[in-house]
Write a protein that holds these residues in place. Structure first.
Motif, PDB file in Angstrom:
ATOM      1  N   GLN A 105       0.818  -1.216   0.000  1.00 50.73           N
ATOM      2  CA  GLN A 105       0.000   0.000   0.000  1.00 50.73           C
ATOM      3  C   GLN A 105       0.855   1.270   0.000  1.00 50.73           C
ATOM      4  N   ARG A 106       2.173   1.129  -0.172  1.00 54.05           N
ATOM      5  CA  ARG A 106       3.134   2.233  -0.150  1.00 54.05           C
ATOM      6  C   ARG A 106       3.248   2.880   1.233  1.00 54.05           C
ATOM      7  N   LEU A 107       2.863   2.125   2.265  1.00 52.20           N
ATOM      8  CA  LEU A 107       2.926   2.646   3.621  1.00 52.20           C
ATOM      9  C   LEU A 107       4.374   2.841   4.075  1.00 52.20           C
ATOM     10  N   ALA A 108       5.269   1.949   3.711  1.00 55.83           N
ATOM     11  CA  ALA A 108       6.675   2.106   4.089  1.00 55.83           C
ATOM     12  C   ALA A 108       7.223   3.413   3.518  1.00 55.83           C
ATOM     13  N   GLY A 109       6.914   3.712   2.273  1.00 58.11           N
ATOM     14  CA  GLY A 109       7.359   4.971   1.664  1.00 58.11           C
ATOM     15  C   GLY A 109       6.769   6.178   2.366  1.00 58.11           C
ATOM     16  N   ARG A 110       5.519   6.065   2.780  1.00 60.82           N
ATOM     17  CA  ARG A 110       4.874   7.180   3.487  1.00 60.82           C
ATOM     18  C   ARG A 110       5.517   7.383   4.866  1.00 60.82           C
ATOM     19  N   LEU A 111       5.786   6.283   5.574  1.00 59.99           N
ATOM     20  CA  LEU A 111       6.466   6.396   6.860  1.00 59.99           C
ATOM     21  C   LEU A 111       7.845   7.045   6.694  1.00 59.99           C
ATOM     22  N   LEU A 112       8.587   6.618   5.680  1.00 58.85           N
ATOM     23  CA  LEU A 112       9.910   7.207   5.419  1.00 58.85           C
ATOM     24  C   LEU A 112       9.792   8.691   5.103  1.00 58.85           C
ATOM     25  N   ALA A 113       8.839   9.063   4.254  1.00 56.92           N
ATOM     26  CA  ALA A 113       8.663  10.472   3.892  1.00 56.92           C
ATOM     27  C   ALA A 113       8.317  11.310   5.115  1.00 56.92           C
ATOM     28  N   THR A 114       7.496  10.778   6.004  1.00 53.39           N
ATOM     29  CA  THR A 114       7.134  11.493   7.223  1.00 53.39           C
ATOM     30  C   THR A 114       8.358  11.667   8.114  1.00 53.39           C
ATOM     31  N   LEU A 115       9.152  10.603   8.256  1.00 52.50           N
ATOM     32  CA  LEU A 115      10.383  10.678   9.042  1.00 52.50           C
ATOM     33  C   LEU A 115      11.335  11.695   8.428  1.00 52.50           C
ATOM     34  N   GLU A 116      11.501  11.663   7.115  1.00 51.57           N
ATOM     35  CA  GLU A 116      12.408  12.592   6.446  1.00 51.57           C
ATOM     36  C   GLU A 116      11.976  14.035   6.674  1.00 51.57           C
ATOM     37  N   ALA A 117      10.686  14.311   6.591  1.00 46.56           N
ATOM     38  CA  ALA A 117      10.182  15.664   6.837  1.00 46.56           C
ATOM     39  C   ALA A 117      10.449  16.079   8.285  1.00 46.56           C
ATOM     40  N   GLY A 118      10.211  15.167   9.220  1.00 46.87           N
ATOM     41  CA  GLY A 118      10.483  15.457  10.626  1.00 46.87           C
ATOM     42  C   GLY A 118      11.955  15.699  10.893  1.00 46.87           C
ATOM     43  N   ALA A 119      12.801  14.920  10.244  1.00 44.26           N
ATOM     44  CA  ALA A 119      14.250  15.099  10.398  1.00 44.26           C
ATOM     45  C   ALA A 119      14.672  16.459   9.848  1.00 44.26           C
ATOM     46  N   SER A 120      14.192  16.798   8.674  1.00 39.75           N
ATOM     47  CA  SER A 120      14.531  18.068   8.044  1.00 39.75           C
ATOM     48  C   SER A 120      14.103  19.246   8.917  1.00 39.75           C
ATOM     49  N   GLU A 121      12.925  19.157   9.510  1.00 36.88           N
ATOM     50  CA  GLU A 121      12.435  20.217  10.401  1.00 36.88           C
ATOM     51  C   GLU A 121      13.356  20.406  11.606  1.00 36.88           C
ATOM     52  N   ARG A 122      14.050  19.350  12.015  1.00 37.79           N
ATOM     53  CA  ARG A 122      14.975  19.416  13.153  1.00 37.79           C
ATOM     54  C   ARG A 122      16.392  19.809  12.730  1.00 37.79           C
ATOM     55  N   GLY A 123      16.587  20.100  11.449  1.00 38.65           N
ATOM     56  CA  GLY A 123      17.909  20.476  10.964  1.00 38.65           C
ATOM     57  C   GLY A 123      18.785  19.295  10.596  1.00 38.65           C
ATOM     58  N   ILE A 124      18.213  18.110  10.581  1.00 37.10           N
ATOM     59  CA  ILE A 124      18.965  16.915  10.182  1.00 37.10           C
ATOM     60  C   ILE A 124      18.964  16.852   8.664  1.00 37.10           C
ATOM     61  N   ARG A 125      20.161  16.767   8.086  1.00 37.17           N
ATOM     62  CA  ARG A 125      20.247  16.769   6.632  1.00 37.17           C
ATOM     63  C   ARG A 125      20.912  15.523   6.052  1.00 37.17           C
ATOM     64  N   LEU A 126      21.275  14.586   6.928  1.00 34.53           N
ATOM     65  CA  LEU A 126      21.854  13.330   6.455  1.00 34.53           C
ATOM     66  C   LEU A 126      21.281  12.188   7.284  1.00 34.53           C
ATOM     67  N   LEU A 127      20.727  11.201   6.597  1.00 30.73           N
ATOM     68  CA  LEU A 127      20.181  10.019   7.254  1.00 30.73           C
ATOM     69  C   LEU A 127      20.945   8.787   6.792  1.00 30.73           C
ATOM     70  N   VAL A 128      21.111   7.827   7.688  1.00 27.17           N
ATOM     71  CA  VAL A 128      21.736   6.551   7.356  1.00 27.17           C
ATOM     72  C   VAL A 128      20.841   5.427   7.874  1.00 27.17           C
ATOM     73  N   LEU A 129      20.984   4.268   7.274  1.00 26.49           N
ATOM     74  CA  LEU A 129      20.259   3.076   7.729  1.00 26.49           C
ATOM     75  C   LEU A 129      20.943   1.854   7.174  1.00 26.49           C
ATOM     76  N   ASP A 130      20.596   0.698   7.735  1.00 28.00           N
ATOM     77  CA  ASP A 130      21.060  -0.566   7.175  1.00 28.00           C
ATOM     78  C   ASP A 130      19.874  -1.517   7.109  1.00 28.00           C
ATOM     79  N   THR A 131      19.958  -2.438   6.157  1.00 29.58           N
ATOM     80  CA  THR A 131      18.885  -3.411   5.972  1.00 29.58           C
ATOM     81  C   THR A 131      19.462  -4.692   5.385  1.00 29.58           C
ATOM     82  N   GLU A 132      18.743  -5.773   5.545  1.00 33.39           N
ATOM     83  CA  GLU A 132      19.230  -7.054   5.042  1.00 33.39           C
ATOM     84  C   GLU A 132      19.368  -7.029   3.518  1.00 33.39           C
ATOM     85  N   THR A 133      20.538  -7.400   3.047  1.00 31.10           N
ATOM     86  CA  THR A 133      20.814  -7.449   1.618  1.00 31.10           C
ATOM     87  C   THR A 133      19.885  -8.458   0.943  1.00 31.10           C
TER      88      THR A 133
END
Length: 183
Positions: A105-133
């Motif tokens: 349902q594209r919910l993962a993308g929506r959650l990521l976009a919401t997190l990215e907007a929240g991070a940007s509002e806090r002055g965070i401009r670089l995000l990192v993550l890891d996931t199973e290859t």
């Protein structure tokens, strides 16, 4: 339709049981989130409750998604802003999960976009993550504009205890008035 909201510490405490159910379902479908298949409901709820002090202190931001009319949490994602003075421009994305019934349902993308907007509002401009290859999550991050850094062999085990490689990603964000990656 889903609503995505950032949870307060009190809301997290109250939602620990529902978040535990989401975690158990996600682990049961093989997602590598740092837990083994032997995880039980009590331990899962305890893990969520242990995050309450970090949420209260602002060391962890947590969003949850709910489907309209559903009495369960459909997805969640976390942001851990960096603490060192020279790293306050960055944060780590963690524990993105979507209930199996809500996938596609594209919910993962929506959650990521919401997190990215929240991070940007806090002055965070670089995000990192890891996931199973090789996981569906790896393909989703690439599709959402994340840049692959590389792969670490045998970084973590899957829920059955088998060591798997992990792919590391980053994403540069725009902060109000800046281009992505700006200083």
């Amino acid at each position: 339709m889903y609503t995505v909201e950032r949870l307060t510490a009190d809301e997290l405490e109250g939602a620990a049981g529902q978040l535990a159910a989401l975690l158990l379902e996600t682990v049961a479908t093989g997602s590598s989130l740092g837990f083994l298949s032997s995880l039980d409901a009590e331990d899962a709820a305890g893990w969520w409750r242990a995050l309450v002090p970090d949420v209260a202190a602002g060391r962890l931001l947590l969003w949850a998604a709910r489907a309209e009319g559903a009495d369960r949490i459909a997805g969640t994602v976390q942001l851990r802003p960096a603490v060192p003075a020279n790293g306050r421009h960055r944060g780590e994305v963690a524990k993105l999960m979507v209930h199996p019934a809500d996938r596609g349902q594209r919910l993962a993308g929506r959650l990521l976009a919401t997190l990215e907007a929240g991070a940007s509002e806090r002055g965070i401009r670089l995000l990192v993550l890891d996931t199973e290859t090789g996981s569906p999550a790896e393909r989703m991050y690439a599709a959402e504009g994340w840049t692959r850094v590389g792969t670490v062999p045998d970084f973590a085990t899957d829920p059955t205890g088998v060591a798997r490689p992990t792919t590391v990603f980053y994403k540069q964000l725009a902060v109000a008035g800046e281009a992505p990656g700006g200083a």
